[in-house]
Design a protein around this motif. Sequence first.
Motif, PDB file in Angstrom:
ATOM      1  N   ARG A  85       0.823  -1.224   0.000  1.00 19.45           N
ATOM      2  CA  ARG A  85       0.000   0.000   0.000  1.00 19.45           C
ATOM      3  C   ARG A  85       0.853   1.268   0.000  1.00 19.45           C
ATOM      4  N   LEU A  86       2.111   1.142   0.440  1.00 17.70           N
ATOM      5  CA  LEU A  86       2.958   2.323   0.588  1.00 17.70           C
ATOM      6  C   LEU A  86       3.894   2.552  -0.588  1.00 17.70           C
ATOM      7  N   ARG A  87       4.283   1.495  -1.256  1.00 18.83           N
ATOM      8  CA  ARG A  87       5.296   1.609  -2.301  1.00 18.83           C
ATOM      9  C   ARG A  87       4.767   2.400  -3.500  1.00 18.83           C
ATOM     10  N   SER A  88       5.698   2.913  -4.303  1.00 19.70           N
ATOM     11  CA  SER A  88       5.376   3.633  -5.551  1.00 19.70           C
ATOM     12  C   SER A  88       4.516   4.876  -5.313  1.00 19.70           C
ATOM     13  N   GLU A  89       4.645   5.492  -4.120  1.00 21.09           N
ATOM     14  CA  GLU A  89       3.974   6.752  -3.808  1.00 21.09           C
ATOM     15  C   GLU A  89       2.454   6.661  -3.948  1.00 21.09           C
ATOM     16  N   GLN A  90       1.883   5.524  -3.580  1.00 19.67           N
ATOM     17  CA  GLN A  90       0.426   5.362  -3.684  1.00 19.67           C
ATOM     18  C   GLN A  90      -0.334   6.317  -2.774  1.00 19.67           C
ATOM     19  N   LEU A  91       0.289   6.741  -1.669  1.00 20.53           N
ATOM     20  CA  LEU A  91      -0.370   7.664  -0.736  1.00 20.53           C
ATOM     21  C   LEU A  91       0.050   9.102  -0.966  1.00 20.53           C
ATOM     22  N   GLY A  92       0.740   9.360  -2.080  1.00 19.49           N
ATOM     23  CA  GLY A  92       1.121  10.727  -2.417  1.00 19.49           C
ATOM     24  C   GLY A  92       2.523  11.119  -2.011  1.00 19.49           C
ATOM     25  N   VAL A  93       3.178  10.297  -1.212  1.00 17.90           N
ATOM     26  CA  VAL A  93       4.560  10.565  -0.813  1.00 17.90           C
ATOM     27  C   VAL A  93       5.359   9.273  -0.925  1.00 17.90           C
ATOM     28  N   LYS A  94       6.665   9.416  -1.029  1.00 20.57           N
ATOM     29  CA  LYS A  94       7.527   8.249  -1.139  1.00 20.57           C
ATOM     30  C   LYS A  94       7.845   7.682   0.237  1.00 20.57           C
ATOM     31  N   PHE A  95       7.753   6.376   0.373  1.00 18.95           N
ATOM     32  CA  PHE A  95       8.152   5.675   1.589  1.00 18.95           C
ATOM     33  C   PHE A  95       9.336   4.769   1.291  1.00 18.95           C
ATOM     34  N   ARG A  96      10.184   4.599   2.297  1.00 19.44           N
ATOM     35  CA  ARG A  96      11.264   3.626   2.249  1.00 19.44           C
ATOM     36  C   ARG A  96      11.010   2.592   3.328  1.00 19.44           C
ATOM     37  N   ARG A  97      11.345   1.367   3.030  1.00 15.72           N
ATOM     38  CA  ARG A  97      11.186   0.302   4.032  1.00 15.72           C
ATOM     39  C   ARG A  97      12.524   0.025   4.697  1.00 15.72           C
ATOM     40  N   GLN A  98      12.462  -0.296   5.993  1.00 17.50           N
ATOM     41  CA  GLN A  98      13.658  -0.621   6.773  1.00 17.50           C
ATOM     42  C   GLN A  98      14.739   0.436   6.555  1.00 17.50           C
ATOM     43  N   HIS A  99      14.405   1.678   6.945  1.00 19.47           N
ATOM     44  CA  HIS A  99      15.314   2.806   6.719  1.00 19.47           C
ATOM     45  C   HIS A  99      15.943   3.247   8.045  1.00 19.47           C
ATOM     46  N   SER A 100      17.227   3.528   8.020  1.00 14.94           N
ATOM     47  CA  SER A 100      17.945   3.956   9.227  1.00 14.94           C
ATOM     48  C   SER A 100      17.547   5.368   9.632  1.00 14.94           C
ATOM     49  N   VAL A 101      17.243   5.539  10.897  1.00 14.55           N
ATOM     50  CA  VAL A 101      16.990   6.847  11.504  1.00 14.55           C
ATOM     51  C   VAL A 101      17.815   6.909  12.771  1.00 14.55           C
ATOM     52  N   GLY A 102      18.947   7.588  12.709  1.00 13.14           N
ATOM     53  CA  GLY A 102      19.851   7.587  13.851  1.00 13.14           C
ATOM     54  C   GLY A 102      20.311   6.165  14.135  1.00 13.14           C
ATOM     55  N   PRO A 103      20.248   5.735  15.399  1.00 14.10           N
ATOM     56  CA  PRO A 103      20.701   4.382  15.735  1.00 14.10           C
ATOM     57  C   PRO A 103      19.641   3.312  15.486  1.00 14.10           C
ATOM     58  N   TYR A 104      18.463   3.714  15.001  1.00 11.74           N
ATOM     59  CA  TYR A 104      17.358   2.782  14.833  1.00 11.74           C
ATOM     60  C   TYR A 104      17.057   2.529  13.361  1.00 11.74           C
ATOM     61  N   ILE A 105      16.271   1.491  13.105  1.00 11.40           N
ATOM     62  CA  ILE A 105      15.810   1.197  11.753  1.00 11.40           C
ATOM     63  C   ILE A 105      14.288   1.199  11.775  1.00 11.40           C
ATOM     64  N   ALA A 106      13.696   2.154  11.050  1.00 10.50           N
ATOM     65  CA  ALA A 106      12.240   2.273  11.006  1.00 10.50           C
ATOM     66  C   ALA A 106      11.660   1.247  10.042  1.00 10.50           C
ATOM     67  N   ASP A 107      10.490   0.702  10.375  1.00 12.68           N
ATOM     68  CA  ASP A 107       9.817  -0.225   9.454  1.00 12.68           C
ATOM     69  C   ASP A 107       9.556   0.474   8.119  1.00 12.68           C
ATOM     70  N   PHE A 108       8.944   1.664   8.199  1.00 18.50           N
ATOM     71  CA  PHE A 108       8.663   2.450   6.999  1.00 18.50           C
ATOM     72  C   PHE A 108       8.895   3.928   7.317  1.00 18.50           C
ATOM     73  N   TYR A 109       9.476   4.645   6.376  1.00 18.12           N
ATOM     74  CA  TYR A 109       9.839   6.038   6.613  1.00 18.12           C
ATOM     75  C   TYR A 109       9.584   6.875   5.368  1.00 18.12           C
ATOM     76  N   SER A 110       8.964   8.036   5.558  1.00 19.22           N
ATOM     77  CA  SER A 110       8.760   8.987   4.471  1.00 19.22           C
ATOM     78  C   SER A 110       9.473  10.278   4.810  1.00 19.22           C
ATOM     79  N   ARG A 111      10.463  10.609   4.023  1.00 17.22           N
ATOM     80  CA  ARG A 111      11.173  11.871   4.218  1.00 17.22           C
ATOM     81  C   ARG A 111      10.264  13.051   3.945  1.00 17.22           C
ATOM     82  N   ALA A 112       9.444  12.967   2.883  1.00 20.82           N
ATOM     83  CA  ALA A 112       8.578  14.086   2.502  1.00 20.82           C
ATOM     84  C   ALA A 112       7.568  14.427   3.592  1.00 20.82           C
ATOM     85  N   ALA A 113       7.056  13.401   4.289  1.00 23.42           N
ATOM     86  CA  ALA A 113       6.058  13.617   5.343  1.00 23.42           C
ATOM     87  C   ALA A 113       6.668  13.627   6.739  1.00 23.42           C
ATOM     88  N   ASN A 114       7.986  13.397   6.840  1.00 28.12           N
ATOM     89  CA  ASN A 114       8.645  13.314   8.147  1.00 28.12           C
ATOM     90  C   ASN A 114       7.914  12.331   9.052  1.00 28.12           C
TER      91      ASN A 114
END
Length: 272
Positions: A109-138
């Motif tokens: 449901r998240l890939r290919s900007e289906q919700l209007g913003v780009k998501f990345r899966r298993q993305h590093s945020v500081g010392p953690y790894i987020a399941d899904f992360y959108s830079r555009a939506a923070n």
Amino acid sequence: MGDKPMHERPRLIPVQDLAPGGFVCTAAGTAATVARVTKRRYQGPVIGLRHTLSPTTLWLTPDHQVLCRPAPRTMGGQMDWSGSPLSSLERRQRLRREMTPPERILWKRLRSEQLGVKFRRQHSVGPYIADFYSRAANLVVEVDGAAVHSGVGQQGYDRARDEFMRAIGLTVIRFSASQVVTDANAVAEAIRAACTCPPVAPDQMQWIKAADVREGDVVLFGIDRTAVVLSVVESKQVEAEVSEVVVENRDSLSTEVCAVQAGVEPKHPGRV
């Protein structure tokens, strides 16, 4: 807000039409009395702010203060959150290969900007790894499996993780694995709403200069103070008449786009 308290007759009027004795809505959602309105000529840059909940662009002088929650400005890489430490590369790749069934359902449901913003899966945020992360939506989206996230130790880890991400300006929303499996459509719509109007705690808001506002920052819109992400921040040079609105106690104004401190604004910047 016109010449009566907002609970009696709320309406939008151009800021340059305000007059002493009139009422405006403040950033706190209360009514304040206009003390005076002065005008002067201004030549220089102005900053335009716009979001999806209003068709208006609000033009402000660079020093004008805007109430917002600043988005993260950088997280490595090309000053754009693109950097991911090589030390976690192998782990990120493994997590992508070993995504749980609920995570795979949501990723569809998240890939290919289906919700209007780009998501990345298993993305590093500081010392953690987020399941899904959108830079555009923070925005960080986590899927919690009952077996893994129900323990006391894991719950403490999740709280510390969420506090870290919120401290650097990210919104974190969590869904149980069962929610994703049983109603993926509702989960996707909740994520879509968070991309546009993220939940914001009062202590996350701060006053910053219009010149320092960036796309992705969150502002409060309307009398209901709905949190919304700024989609456009632009600048241009003008020579125009500006209006200085002073209200009781040097309070703030709730405009047609966001809340600003009472002070200098270009002519026709919007409505309050």
